[in-house]
Motif scaffolding. Sequence first.
Motif, PDB file in Angstrom:
ATOM      1  N   THR A  11     -33.694   8.135   4.176  1.00 45.40           N
ATOM      2  CA  THR A  11     -32.703   7.391   4.949  1.00 45.40           C
ATOM      3  C   THR A  11     -31.967   8.340   5.877  1.00 45.40           C
ATOM      4  O   THR A  11     -31.527   9.425   5.455  1.00 45.40           O
ATOM      5  CB  THR A  11     -31.678   6.704   4.025  1.00 45.40           C
ATOM      6  OG1 THR A  11     -32.347   5.776   3.174  1.00 45.40           O
ATOM      7  CG2 THR A  11     -30.629   5.961   4.840  1.00 45.40           C
ATOM      8  N   TYR A  12     -31.853   7.947   7.138  1.00 43.93           N
ATOM      9  CA  TYR A  12     -31.068   8.711   8.100  1.00 43.93           C
ATOM     10  C   TYR A  12     -29.916   7.840   8.596  1.00 43.93           C
ATOM     11  O   TYR A  12     -30.107   6.685   8.983  1.00 43.93           O
ATOM     12  CB  TYR A  12     -31.912   9.165   9.297  1.00 43.93           C
ATOM     13  CG  TYR A  12     -31.105   9.962  10.300  1.00 43.93           C
ATOM     14  CD1 TYR A  12     -30.743  11.269  10.014  1.00 43.93           C
ATOM     15  CD2 TYR A  12     -30.685   9.381  11.489  1.00 43.93           C
ATOM     16  CE1 TYR A  12     -29.968  12.004  10.915  1.00 43.93           C
ATOM     17  CE2 TYR A  12     -29.916  10.102  12.393  1.00 43.93           C
ATOM     18  CZ  TYR A  12     -29.560  11.414  12.105  1.00 43.93           C
ATOM     19  OH  TYR A  12     -28.791  12.126  12.989  1.00 43.93           O
ATOM     20  N   ARG A  13     -28.708   8.397   8.536  1.00 50.95           N
ATOM     21  CA  ARG A  13     -27.507   7.670   8.958  1.00 50.95           C
ATOM     22  C   ARG A  13     -26.907   8.348  10.183  1.00 50.95           C
ATOM     23  O   ARG A  13     -26.920   9.585  10.286  1.00 50.95           O
ATOM     24  CB  ARG A  13     -26.470   7.643   7.826  1.00 50.95           C
ATOM     25  CG  ARG A  13     -26.900   6.841   6.624  1.00 50.95           C
ATOM     26  CD  ARG A  13     -25.910   7.010   5.473  1.00 50.95           C
ATOM     27  NE  ARG A  13     -25.993   8.345   4.914  1.00 50.95           N
ATOM     28  CZ  ARG A  13     -26.851   8.706   3.966  1.00 50.95           C
ATOM     29  NH1 ARG A  13     -27.707   7.814   3.486  1.00 50.95           N
ATOM     30  NH2 ARG A  13     -26.853   9.931   3.497  1.00 50.95           N
TER      31      ARG A  13
ATOM     32  N   ASN B  32     -26.046  13.207   6.408  1.00 49.52           N
ATOM     33  CA  ASN B  32     -26.650  12.216   7.292  1.00 49.52           C
ATOM     34  C   ASN B  32     -28.030  11.762   6.835  1.00 49.52           C
ATOM     35  O   ASN B  32     -28.549  10.757   7.321  1.00 49.52           O
ATOM     36  CB  ASN B  32     -26.757  12.765   8.721  1.00 49.52           C
ATOM     37  CG  ASN B  32     -25.391  12.936   9.355  1.00 49.52           C
ATOM     38  OD1 ASN B  32     -24.484  12.139   9.104  1.00 49.52           O
ATOM     39  ND2 ASN B  32     -25.236  13.973  10.162  1.00 49.52           N
ATOM     40  N   GLY B  33     -28.637  12.503   5.930  1.00 53.23           N
ATOM     41  CA  GLY B  33     -29.960  12.136   5.444  1.00 53.23           C
ATOM     42  C   GLY B  33     -29.999  12.082   3.929  1.00 53.23           C
ATOM     43  O   GLY B  33     -29.272  12.808   3.243  1.00 53.23           O
TER      44      GLY B  33
ATOM     45  N   TRP C 214     -28.802  17.381   5.456  1.00 54.05           N
ATOM     46  CA  TRP C 214     -28.290  17.305   6.830  1.00 54.05           C
ATOM     47  C   TRP C 214     -26.818  16.874   6.872  1.00 54.05           C
ATOM     48  O   TRP C 214     -26.450  15.914   7.567  1.00 54.05           O
ATOM     49  CB  TRP C 214     -29.146  16.358   7.677  1.00 54.05           C
ATOM     50  CG  TRP C 214     -30.571  16.832   7.851  1.00 54.05           C
ATOM     51  CD1 TRP C 214     -31.068  18.077   7.595  1.00 54.05           C
ATOM     52  CD2 TRP C 214     -31.670  16.051   8.289  1.00 54.05           C
ATOM     53  NE1 TRP C 214     -32.403  18.132   7.845  1.00 54.05           N
ATOM     54  CE2 TRP C 214     -32.825  16.895   8.293  1.00 54.05           C
ATOM     55  CE3 TRP C 214     -31.827  14.730   8.694  1.00 54.05           C
ATOM     56  CZ2 TRP C 214     -34.077  16.467   8.667  1.00 54.05           C
ATOM     57  CZ3 TRP C 214     -33.084  14.286   9.074  1.00 54.05           C
ATOM     58  CH2 TRP C 214     -34.183  15.141   9.059  1.00 54.05           C
TER      59      TRP C 214
ATOM     60  N   SER D 172     -28.197   3.055  10.147  1.00 51.13           N
ATOM     61  CA  SER D 172     -29.079   3.840   9.287  1.00 51.13           C
ATOM     62  C   SER D 172     -30.490   3.290   9.418  1.00 51.13           C
ATOM     63  O   SER D 172     -30.697   2.119   9.717  1.00 51.13           O
ATOM     64  CB  SER D 172     -28.620   3.774   7.824  1.00 51.13           C
ATOM     65  OG  SER D 172     -28.759   2.468   7.307  1.00 51.13           O
TER      66      SER D 172
END
Length: 840
Positions: free
Chosen positions: A808-810, A765-766, A762, A254
């Motif tokens: 945050t992007y995972r 994911n975000g 998303w 992330s």
Amino acid sequence: MTNKIEITSIIRKRTLGLTFVLGAASLAFAQEKINISGKITDKQNQAVPYASVTFSNKANKLFSDATLSDEKGEYKLALAPGNYDITIEAIDFKKSTLNKQIRTPGNLGNFTVEAESSSTLAPTKDIEGVTIVAQATKPYRVELDKKVYDPSTDLISKGGNLQDVLSNVPSVSVETDGTVSMRGNSNVKFLINGKPSALLGLDSGESALQSIPADQIERIEVITNPSSKFEASGTAGILNIILKKAKGMGFNGSVTGSVGYLPSTNLNTNLSWKKGNWSWFLNGGGGYRESQGENNSDTRFFDPTTLATTQYLEQNSLNKSQNKNYNANAGFNVDLTEKTSLNVSGMVRGSNSTNNNTVDNYGFDAARIQNSYSQTLALGTGKGISAQGDVGLDHKFDDKGHNIALSLSLQRNQNESTENSREFDAGNFIYGTLGNNNTVNKSVIGKIDYELPVGEISKLEAGYRIDNNTNDYDFLNRGTDINLNYNVLNDYSGNTVYKEMINAGYTQFKSKVKNFGYQVGLRAEHSNINIDYLNLQGNSSSKTKDYIGFFPSVFLSYDLGSTSNQLLMNYSRRINRPRSWFMIPYPTSLANRQNLFRGNEDLNPQYIDSFELGYAIQKRKFTINPTLYFRHEKDDIRMVVLSETPGSNVLITKPFNIGTQDQYGLDMNFNADLLSWWKIMGSIDLFGYNSKGTFFDAEKMSKPLSFDGSGFSSRFRLTNSFRIDKTFSMQLQGFYRGGEKTASSESKPMYVLNFGANKTIWNGNGTIAFNIQDIFGTRARNVVGFGNNFEKEQYMQWMPRTFNLSFTYRFKQGEKVDQPKKKKDINANDQGGDDQGPPM
């Protein structure tokens, strides 16, 4: 501004580059998978939410994976076809295992688990507590010798740092000046992954809390009454911060970026990769942060005999600072054999800061008529670099808990600072000081922990630890006259070398007889401390302190029907060794000549006997943990404020061992799912104190200063979490600190209100998060201090209202849960739990 952009750009480029490399590597090992689903239910066919479901491939463990059931008990997962052992674990239910051949995609149907029964639970687990490494249903849980807080559900500290997270941890408070306390006691011992860490600084952990991003924290262990397995220092207890490591097979990661006001920017990443016997992790990032604080005081000086006012001094201080920091934490773990594993990790932290402090000094006569005014301008700079390397070897003699663990940690922390202070009278320069300080801390920590099962339900533990610490302080202070001629202030310049060697050994035994569990232990520590001081005036001193301490601990538990309903009672003896900079006999800062701090090289450690009686009920919908506690401290360390000379308006603050203090109180923590969309978590701390002791300095005081006194105070915190829909949540938190009165001070009540919101985008994911700290700008402290010939009112606001927005992007989040290899490995190999032994 240019520097901020450059730092952010560098971090972003390196992070994205590493992400691309690791992502490409993970694709090379990708296997064709099929989608399967299912549901976890109880015997009444009711859904069991948030159960951990582990699929262990019998032919190739690379294909193993795990997941959690959702609120309806349902789960989905992508697996390679094959023969799997399936393990299901959930709070309040027995562990369930079965085998299934998975060939085609589809629904596997319902898996049924049985409610737990105290007569059939494994006794060793009852004592140790079971930790499922996954998204917890509750942010807080209670174990026999600690409480564990999961910050992943904390919206208010998103995009913030460790200090922000600690503000929300039950039983923990962050004061307005950044000092961390537990149950009103600021003598807290900080650990990172179970040991002192250069990431926090070897000598003063609180000052570096802002350098650890909240996103890098896996959990926080709150140990209010540590067992003999833990080091004995820290009379308030231990805060063990567990950082994130590799989780799940394959590649996971992330990236979090945030902006805020007062101006702040951060970019941090957490990356992990696990394949076969190897797992790697990398956490790192950097940021920029501005802060602003006020410290205003009004001091009345009086004749101690007649109590008639002689003069007044009013000081208004405004401090503005800028801080740039970066940190990286990387390492790997490899299974050398089925029973032996090696872990290696390294950390580095760097910071650069500037401080601009303006102090307006107003002098008044006894009739409150102004007779003087001066202004002090102090510009300070600082830079620091910390590094740490760790290596550990774990070996299992069998699968029944017969283990040995060895570790070595090398740490170095260096801080350099300058302080340029100038004083003006009616706009005319009258005096200035220029200080240069250089501090180097070095530490070597080695330890060995051994565990031996005794029969089916008991365990013997023993270990040894050595700490070798050296702190080298160099101070050079110069003063200047009106012609800007600088002269070295020999009395305030010199070198202090502080060396500390601690050898410790412990043993403890734990077992269970029906519903009654117990753990008893004894720790012995030998401390050898040498302090060598030499100033440029030629004055020197050498102090040696050598002492042995014995620290027993007893932990008892009784299950009232099940392990989720327990009575807990414990006792431990602790020690508080004075921090090394408490023992430096000259001022470390001359920026404010009216208020100076001097150390005391004759300080002795203080000892504490601590008792707790608690009750813990932990159900799926709620947890309640009230605890009654009592502490008795002797050789209590108190800060004494004295006039430099009789009648002088220069105040010297100095620590001394003074008398005893008893503390008692009720500490209650709770969380509950009130509705499907509304959860609460709260803490209540009601505490009292009774102090005894006197201090007298015949040269500076006309009569003894009494520290006899008693009082009662309170702290309350309540966090409300609201789930608006499946992707949007909000939090509202209130904190109240009651007034407190001691023999030497009286503080007024304080309240704070914070807000946070969280939106998932998303397909999960975000995440976008927004928070406001201190909505009404009330996070400030009002204190009245009493001395032998003065009375001082003080207002201090450490930080004004702040806003923060983070994103945050995972990536590859389908693989979130660790594989429990064997019964002993349910707690992750992070050196944080009772099994791993941070402790020594």
